[in-house]
Design an enzyme around this catalytic site. Sequence first.
Site, PDB file in Angstrom:
ATOM      1  N   GLY A  46       1.830   4.266  -7.949  1.00 34.84           N
ATOM      2  CA  GLY A  46       1.711   4.063  -9.388  1.00 34.84           C
ATOM      3  C   GLY A  46       0.804   2.883  -9.662  1.00 34.84           C
ATOM      4  O   GLY A  46       0.686   1.983  -8.824  1.00 34.84           O
ATOM      5  N   GLN A  51      -2.955  -4.063 -14.258  1.00 28.56           N
ATOM      6  CA  GLN A  51      -3.187  -4.400 -12.848  1.00 28.56           C
ATOM      7  C   GLN A  51      -4.675  -4.362 -12.491  1.00 28.56           C
ATOM      8  O   GLN A  51      -5.075  -4.909 -11.469  1.00 28.56           O
ATOM      9  CB  GLN A  51      -2.420  -3.448 -11.928  1.00 28.56           C
ATOM     10  CG  GLN A  51      -0.902  -3.594 -12.054  1.00 28.56           C
ATOM     11  CD  GLN A  51      -0.197  -2.693 -11.075  1.00 28.56           C
ATOM     12  OE1 GLN A  51       0.062  -1.535 -11.373  1.00 28.56           O
ATOM     13  NE2 GLN A  51       0.088  -3.198  -9.891  1.00 28.56           N
ATOM     14  N   CYS A  97       4.793  -3.601  -5.101  1.00 29.41           N
ATOM     15  CA  CYS A  97       3.836  -3.558  -6.205  1.00 29.41           C
ATOM     16  C   CYS A  97       2.494  -4.049  -5.680  1.00 29.41           C
ATOM     17  O   CYS A  97       2.437  -5.056  -4.967  1.00 29.41           O
ATOM     18  CB  CYS A  97       4.331  -4.466  -7.335  1.00 29.41           C
ATOM     19  SG  CYS A  97       3.217  -4.521  -8.733  1.00 29.41           S
ATOM     20  N   LEU A  98       1.415  -3.342  -6.041  1.00 25.79           N
ATOM     21  CA  LEU A  98       0.088  -3.742  -5.562  1.00 25.79           C
ATOM     22  C   LEU A  98      -0.309  -5.121  -6.099  1.00 25.79           C
ATOM     23  O   LEU A  98      -1.173  -5.771  -5.526  1.00 25.79           O
ATOM     24  CB  LEU A  98      -0.962  -2.698  -5.964  1.00 25.79           C
ATOM     25  CG  LEU A  98      -0.773  -1.298  -5.349  1.00 25.79           C
ATOM     26  CD1 LEU A  98      -1.832  -0.337  -5.854  1.00 25.79           C
ATOM     27  CD2 LEU A  98      -0.785  -1.355  -3.823  1.00 25.79           C
ATOM     28  N   HIS A 139       9.006   1.327 -13.346  1.00 29.81           N
ATOM     29  CA  HIS A 139       8.247   0.193 -12.808  1.00 29.81           C
ATOM     30  C   HIS A 139       6.907   0.057 -13.537  1.00 29.81           C
ATOM     31  O   HIS A 139       6.530  -1.038 -13.958  1.00 29.81           O
ATOM     32  CB  HIS A 139       8.041   0.421 -11.301  1.00 29.81           C
ATOM     33  CG  HIS A 139       7.183  -0.602 -10.618  1.00 29.81           C
ATOM     34  ND1 HIS A 139       7.658  -1.403  -9.596  1.00 29.81           N
ATOM     35  CD2 HIS A 139       5.880  -0.947 -10.785  1.00 29.81           C
ATOM     36  CE1 HIS A 139       6.678  -2.204  -9.186  1.00 29.81           C
ATOM     37  NE2 HIS A 139       5.586  -1.949  -9.884  1.00 29.81           N
ATOM     38  N   GLU A 140       6.202   1.180 -13.708  1.00 28.65           N
ATOM     39  CA  GLU A 140       4.860   1.125 -14.306  1.00 28.65           C
ATOM     40  C   GLU A 140       4.914   0.836 -15.801  1.00 28.65           C
ATOM     41  O   GLU A 140       4.078   0.084 -16.307  1.00 28.65           O
ATOM     42  CB  GLU A 140       4.090   2.419 -14.030  1.00 28.65           C
ATOM     43  CG  GLU A 140       3.867   2.749 -12.565  1.00 28.65           C
ATOM     44  CD  GLU A 140       3.280   1.613 -11.743  1.00 28.65           C
ATOM     45  OE1 GLU A 140       2.524   0.795 -12.290  1.00 28.65           O
ATOM     46  OE2 GLU A 140       3.597   1.528 -10.540  1.00 28.65           O
ATOM     47  N   HIS A 143       5.191  -2.780 -16.520  1.00 32.58           N
ATOM     48  CA  HIS A 143       3.921  -3.512 -16.446  1.00 32.58           C
ATOM     49  C   HIS A 143       3.270  -3.619 -17.835  1.00 32.58           C
ATOM     50  O   HIS A 143       2.623  -4.620 -18.142  1.00 32.58           O
ATOM     51  CB  HIS A 143       2.923  -2.779 -15.534  1.00 32.58           C
ATOM     52  CG  HIS A 143       3.023  -3.148 -14.084  1.00 32.58           C
ATOM     53  ND1 HIS A 143       2.765  -4.411 -13.623  1.00 32.58           N
ATOM     54  CD2 HIS A 143       3.327  -2.400 -12.984  1.00 32.58           C
ATOM     55  CE1 HIS A 143       2.906  -4.433 -12.289  1.00 32.58           C
ATOM     56  NE2 HIS A 143       3.252  -3.228 -11.879  1.00 32.58           N
TER      57      HIS A 143
HETATM   58 NI    NI Z   1       3.626  -2.642  -9.900  1.00 30.74          NI
END
Ligand code: NI
Length: 171
Positions: A46, A51, A97-98, A139-140, A143
Amino acid sequence: MAILKLYTYPDKVLSQKCEAVSAVTDDIRKLMDDMLETMYADKGVGLAAPQVGITKRIIVVDDKVSEDGTPGLNPRFLVNPEIIKKSEDMIWFNEGCLSVPGQCAEVERHRAVTVRYLDYYGKEQILDAEEYLAVIIQHETDHLDGILYIDRISRLKRNMIIKKLKKQSEE
Ligand code: NI
């Protein structure tokens, strides 16, 4: 398509509330294509627009990315996603998470959610997601409100992760 620069904690762009997209234009579609390519390149499941430094309410997800990162199995593009229903039952999931590279922690999430969004073509869709896909979507969408998974764990664990990130970036 292009691979975009990833922003990592503690960059300020990650703690901002993102703006709704007024129309799904070709520019937005190009951004989503690039986000998907960036996500696959980093073996993510995701990715949210902040991000990649863009504070718009856009996420891309693919819950069918295989362990070795083989991409392209089940991409979804969600513009202005809004969780309109959440199950009362919760599950714990080990999340990464990236934007918090190399770290992970158990996070409590709703086991199922219903999300309303605009798709790649700007058409309204409603998706019932469970388990893994529901976790990714929660999660996304977090963000987009400037919330990272480390904001949802104990302060002790959060501080541990932040310390490790600092050490990583010094090396
Ligand atoms: Ni993330």
